[in-house]
Design a protein around this motif. Structure first.
Motif, PDB file in Angstrom:
ATOM      1  N   GLN A  12      34.615  55.690  38.715  1.00  7.20           N
ATOM      2  CA  GLN A  12      34.960  55.185  37.386  1.00  7.20           C
ATOM      3  C   GLN A  12      33.734  54.909  36.527  1.00  7.20           C
ATOM      4  O   GLN A  12      33.864  54.609  35.347  1.00  7.20           O
ATOM      5  CB  GLN A  12      35.786  53.899  37.514  1.00  7.20           C
ATOM      6  N   GLY A  13      32.536  54.991  37.100  1.00  8.74           N
ATOM      7  CA  GLY A  13      31.314  54.744  36.355  1.00  8.74           C
ATOM      8  C   GLY A  13      30.698  53.394  36.678  1.00  8.74           C
ATOM      9  O   GLY A  13      31.296  52.556  37.360  1.00  8.74           O
ATOM     10  N   LEU A  14      29.492  53.193  36.164  1.00 11.23           N
ATOM     11  CA  LEU A  14      28.759  51.966  36.471  1.00 11.23           C
ATOM     12  C   LEU A  14      29.434  50.730  35.891  1.00 11.23           C
ATOM     13  O   LEU A  14      29.644  49.735  36.604  1.00 11.23           O
ATOM     14  CB  LEU A  14      27.332  52.071  35.915  1.00 11.23           C
ATOM     15  N   LEU A  15      29.751  50.740  34.614  1.00 12.72           N
ATOM     16  CA  LEU A  15      30.293  49.545  33.976  1.00 12.72           C
ATOM     17  C   LEU A  15      31.642  49.128  34.554  1.00 12.72           C
ATOM     18  O   LEU A  15      31.823  47.947  34.873  1.00 12.72           O
ATOM     19  CB  LEU A  15      30.392  49.755  32.470  1.00 12.72           C
ATOM     20  N   PRO A  16      32.625  50.027  34.719  1.00  8.38           N
ATOM     21  CA  PRO A  16      33.885  49.596  35.337  1.00  8.38           C
ATOM     22  C   PRO A  16      33.702  49.047  36.744  1.00  8.38           C
ATOM     23  O   PRO A  16      34.396  48.106  37.144  1.00  8.38           O
ATOM     24  CB  PRO A  16      34.731  50.885  35.344  1.00  8.38           C
ATOM     25  N   ALA A  17      32.748  49.628  37.508  1.00 12.74           N
ATOM     26  CA  ALA A  17      32.503  49.119  38.857  1.00 12.74           C
ATOM     27  C   ALA A  17      31.955  47.698  38.828  1.00 12.74           C
ATOM     28  O   ALA A  17      32.397  46.823  39.589  1.00 12.74           O
ATOM     29  CB  ALA A  17      31.544  50.049  39.597  1.00 12.74           C
ATOM     30  N   VAL A  18      30.997  47.438  37.932  1.00  7.26           N
ATOM     31  CA  VAL A  18      30.393  46.103  37.843  1.00  7.26           C
ATOM     32  C   VAL A  18      31.396  45.080  37.326  1.00  7.26           C
ATOM     33  O   VAL A  18      31.559  43.991  37.889  1.00  7.26           O
ATOM     34  CB  VAL A  18      29.141  46.146  36.948  1.00  7.26           C
ATOM     35  N   THR A  19      32.086  45.413  36.223  1.00  4.66           N
ATOM     36  CA  THR A  19      33.053  44.466  35.668  1.00  4.66           C
ATOM     37  C   THR A  19      34.219  44.233  36.619  1.00  4.66           C
ATOM     38  O   THR A  19      34.758  43.122  36.683  1.00  4.66           O
ATOM     39  CB  THR A  19      33.587  44.985  34.323  1.00  4.66           C
ATOM     40  N   GLY A  20      34.611  45.254  37.369  1.00 10.92           N
ATOM     41  CA  GLY A  20      35.677  45.077  38.352  1.00 10.92           C
ATOM     42  C   GLY A  20      35.287  44.093  39.448  1.00 10.92           C
ATOM     43  O   GLY A  20      36.081  43.242  39.847  1.00 10.92           O
ATOM     44  N   ARG A  21      34.044  44.198  39.923  1.00  8.79           N
ATOM     45  CA  ARG A  21      33.586  43.271  40.958  1.00  8.79           C
ATOM     46  C   ARG A  21      33.456  41.856  40.412  1.00  8.79           C
ATOM     47  O   ARG A  21      33.785  40.880  41.100  1.00  8.79           O
ATOM     48  CB  ARG A  21      32.261  43.762  41.518  1.00  8.79           C
ATOM     49  N   LEU A  22      32.975  41.712  39.171  1.00 12.59           N
ATOM     50  CA  LEU A  22      32.868  40.389  38.571  1.00 12.59           C
ATOM     51  C   LEU A  22      34.247  39.763  38.379  1.00 12.59           C
ATOM     52  O   LEU A  22      34.435  38.562  38.637  1.00 12.59           O
ATOM     53  CB  LEU A  22      32.138  40.476  37.229  1.00 12.59           C
ATOM     54  N   ALA A  23      35.203  40.561  37.933  1.00 10.55           N
ATOM     55  CA  ALA A  23      36.560  40.043  37.751  1.00 10.55           C
ATOM     56  C   ALA A  23      37.176  39.640  39.088  1.00 10.55           C
ATOM     57  O   ALA A  23      37.862  38.619  39.184  1.00 10.55           O
ATOM     58  CB  ALA A  23      37.426  41.091  37.053  1.00 10.55           C
ATOM     59  N   ALA A  24      36.940  40.454  40.119  1.00 11.73           N
ATOM     60  CA  ALA A  24      37.469  40.116  41.444  1.00 11.73           C
ATOM     61  C   ALA A  24      36.849  38.826  41.966  1.00 11.73           C
ATOM     62  O   ALA A  24      37.525  37.992  42.575  1.00 11.73           O
ATOM     63  CB  ALA A  24      37.209  41.260  42.407  1.00 11.73           C
ATOM     64  N   ARG A  25      35.549  38.642  41.723  1.00 14.07           N
ATOM     65  CA  ARG A  25      34.895  37.409  42.169  1.00 14.07           C
ATOM     66  C   ARG A  25      35.447  36.197  41.434  1.00 14.07           C
ATOM     67  O   ARG A  25      35.650  35.132  42.025  1.00 14.07           O
ATOM     68  CB  ARG A  25      33.398  37.521  41.940  1.00 14.07           C
ATOM     69  N   ARG A  26      35.704  36.342  40.138  1.00 18.23           N
ATOM     70  CA  ARG A  26      36.287  35.241  39.376  1.00 18.23           C
ATOM     71  C   ARG A  26      37.680  34.902  39.878  1.00 18.23           C
ATOM     72  O   ARG A  26      38.058  33.731  39.954  1.00 18.23           O
ATOM     73  CB  ARG A  26      36.335  35.602  37.890  1.00 18.23           C
ATOM     74  N   ASP A  27      38.450  35.934  40.239  1.00 14.98           N
ATOM     75  CA  ASP A  27      39.795  35.680  40.762  1.00 14.98           C
ATOM     76  C   ASP A  27      39.738  34.943  42.094  1.00 14.98           C
ATOM     77  O   ASP A  27      40.566  34.062  42.371  1.00 14.98           O
ATOM     78  CB  ASP A  27      40.545  37.001  40.923  1.00 14.98           C
ATOM     79  N   ARG A  28      38.737  35.301  42.924  1.00 12.88           N
ATOM     80  CA  ARG A  28      38.632  34.622  44.229  1.00 12.88           C
ATOM     81  C   ARG A  28      38.243  33.158  44.065  1.00 12.88           C
ATOM     82  O   ARG A  28      38.717  32.298  44.803  1.00 12.88           O
ATOM     83  CB  ARG A  28      37.612  35.345  45.098  1.00 12.88           C
ATOM     84  N   THR A  29      37.375  32.868  43.105  1.00 18.73           N
ATOM     85  CA  THR A  29      36.984  31.475  42.885  1.00 18.73           C
ATOM     86  C   THR A  29      38.083  30.677  42.189  1.00 18.73           C
ATOM     87  O   THR A  29      38.177  29.460  42.350  1.00 18.73           O
ATOM     88  CB  THR A  29      35.710  31.412  42.023  1.00 18.73           C
ATOM     89  N   ARG A  30      38.925  31.356  41.429  1.00 19.32           N
ATOM     90  CA  ARG A  30      39.998  30.676  40.723  1.00 19.32           C
ATOM     91  C   ARG A  30      41.194  30.411  41.642  1.00 19.32           C
ATOM     92  O   ARG A  30      41.938  29.446  41.440  1.00 19.32           O
ATOM     93  CB  ARG A  30      40.444  31.519  39.529  1.00 19.32           C
ATOM     94  N   GLN A  31      41.385  31.239  42.675  1.00 18.70           N
ATOM     95  CA  GLN A  31      42.557  31.120  43.531  1.00 18.70           C
ATOM     96  C   GLN A  31      42.622  29.789  44.271  1.00 18.70           C
ATOM     97  O   GLN A  31      43.684  29.157  44.297  1.00 18.70           O
ATOM     98  CB  GLN A  31      42.589  32.289  44.522  1.00 18.70           C
ATOM     99  N   PRO A  32      41.526  29.292  44.900  1.00 15.15           N
ATOM    100  CA  PRO A  32      41.627  27.983  45.566  1.00 15.15           C
ATOM    101  C   PRO A  32      41.983  26.857  44.598  1.00 15.15           C
ATOM    102  O   PRO A  32      42.725  25.942  44.959  1.00 15.15           O
ATOM    103  CB  PRO A  32      40.218  27.788  46.148  1.00 15.15           C
ATOM    104  N   LEU A  33      41.462  26.908  43.360  1.00  8.22           N
ATOM    105  CA  LEU A  33      41.799  25.880  42.387  1.00  8.22           C
ATOM    106  C   LEU A  33      43.275  25.924  42.038  1.00  8.22           C
ATOM    107  O   LEU A  33      43.926  24.881  41.890  1.00  8.22           O
ATOM    108  CB  LEU A  33      40.950  26.062  41.124  1.00  8.22           C
ATOM    109  N   THR A  34      43.829  27.124  41.915  1.00  9.10           N
ATOM    110  CA  THR A  34      45.251  27.267  41.601  1.00  9.10           C
ATOM    111  C   THR A  34      46.111  26.746  42.742  1.00  9.10           C
ATOM    112  O   THR A  34      47.113  26.054  42.525  1.00  9.10           O
ATOM    113  CB  THR A  34      45.585  28.738  41.318  1.00  9.10           C
TER     114      THR A  34
END
Length: 340
Positions: A307-329
């Protein structure tokens, strides 16, 4: 409390650095900086054309040349430079409509080779016609300016270039978020399904083709004023391949991905040029290294970052944010359950 989107977190610092760099870079670095911005301008159009319309064009360098020659000829003829700069994308878009009407009936590699042939024919004509200066080209192109003000320094052209890139990105954003943008995404997925849904496939393909050509023409207009010289040798066939590589590496169908891809490939090429000029290297080293690296980069990206460099980086950042948000939820849901 919601957090800002990943794109905003990345875009704001990049915009701030972009505005600050012309004040601290020397002339040689500013030349690279300006060429990077011009390449990003063309690559945004390539990303729009390939990522949304699903059309492969190996002739974007031709529209880049048309924009440069249009602005140069008008300025040398006494027309004010701003008028020449405005005319550059318009003429490139009109030429794209004329040539695209028959060419866009082709698909896949047939269309790619046809657009490549278009660039070769155009450069051959530019090298033989008198009013384009032949192989020598057009020289002593006036500096860009408005009224009595003229841009004399590279920093001013850097701001002009990145202002043009901002305009191109804004237009592209408005297109892809509009109703025609949704139709373009359907077109890229399946032309047959899009046509059966009532989408005018031919008209949309021609419109996007002309819009991407206009972006390239605008970049060519700025290029001619910055260098003060245009010739067929300024627009080799390799430059069109370069834009394709930039779009694929950064991420097709993304606006910022085109900028990321243009930055990565431009800096890589500068490193290769430095390596090729080392004493003892053959004269053909720059071109050989460029083709070899283009092939290697495309293979690596297609295999590991499809998918290219930018989608790969933003996808990983979004996944990391979701993992940190899940315990709070989960903790909040648990507290609510206990209170009940």
């Amino acid at each position: 409390m919601s957090r800002p989107p990943v794109g905003t977190l990345i875009g704001l610092p990049v915009a701030a650095v972009t505005l600050a760099l012309p004040a601290v870079l020397d002339d040689s670095a500013l030349a690279v900086y300006i060429l990077l911005g011009l390449a990003a301008m063309v690559t945004v159009g390539v990303s729009l054309l390939m990522g949304y319309a699903g059309q492969v064009s190996l002739g974007q360098g031709a529209f880049y040349a048309i924009g440069a020659y249009t602005a140069a000829l008008l300025s040398l003829g006494g027309v004010p430079p701003p008028v020449g700069l405005v005319a550059a994308p318009v003429v490139a878009a009109v030429f794209a409509v004329v040539i695209g009407t028959p060419l866009l009936r082709l698909r896949g590699h047939h269309l790619a080779f046809a657009t490549l042939a278009m660039q070769l024919i155009l450069l051959s004509l530019a090298g033989q016609l008198d009013f384009t200066g032949g192989d020598i080209g057009l020289q002593a192109i006036p500096q860009f300016g408005v009224g009595s003000f003229e841009m004399g320094g590279a920093a001013a052209y850097a701001y002009l270039t990145w202002g043009g890139l901002a305009l191109v990105m804004l237009v592209t954003h408005n297109v892809i978020t509009s109703r025609p943008g949704r139709a373009l995404r359907a077109l890229a997925t399946s032309e047959t399904a899009a046509a059966s849904s009532g989408i005018p496939v031919g008209r949309y393909k021609l419109t996007v083709f002309a819009l991407s050509a206009a972006f390239a023409g605008l970049a060519g207009g700025i290029y001619c004023f910055y260098t003060g010289y245009v010739a067929p040798g300024s627009f080799p066939v390799l430059i069109s391949i370069q834009y394709i590589v930039m779009a694929v590496v950064g991420g097709l169908g993304t606006i910022w991905g085109a900028v990321v891809g243009a930055t990565a490939i431009t800096l890589l090429l500068q490193g290769l040029n430095t390596l090729a000029t080392v004493p003892g290297m053959p004269t053909y080293a720059p071109s050989v290294l460029s083709y070899a690296v283009y092939a290697l980069v495309l293979i690596v990206v297609v295999l590991f970052l499809p998918q290219g460099l930018l989608p790969a980086v933003t996808g990983r950042l979004a996944a990391r944010r979701d993992r940190t948000r899940q315990p709070l939820t989960e903790e909040r849901d648990g507290s609510a359950a206990e209170s009940r």
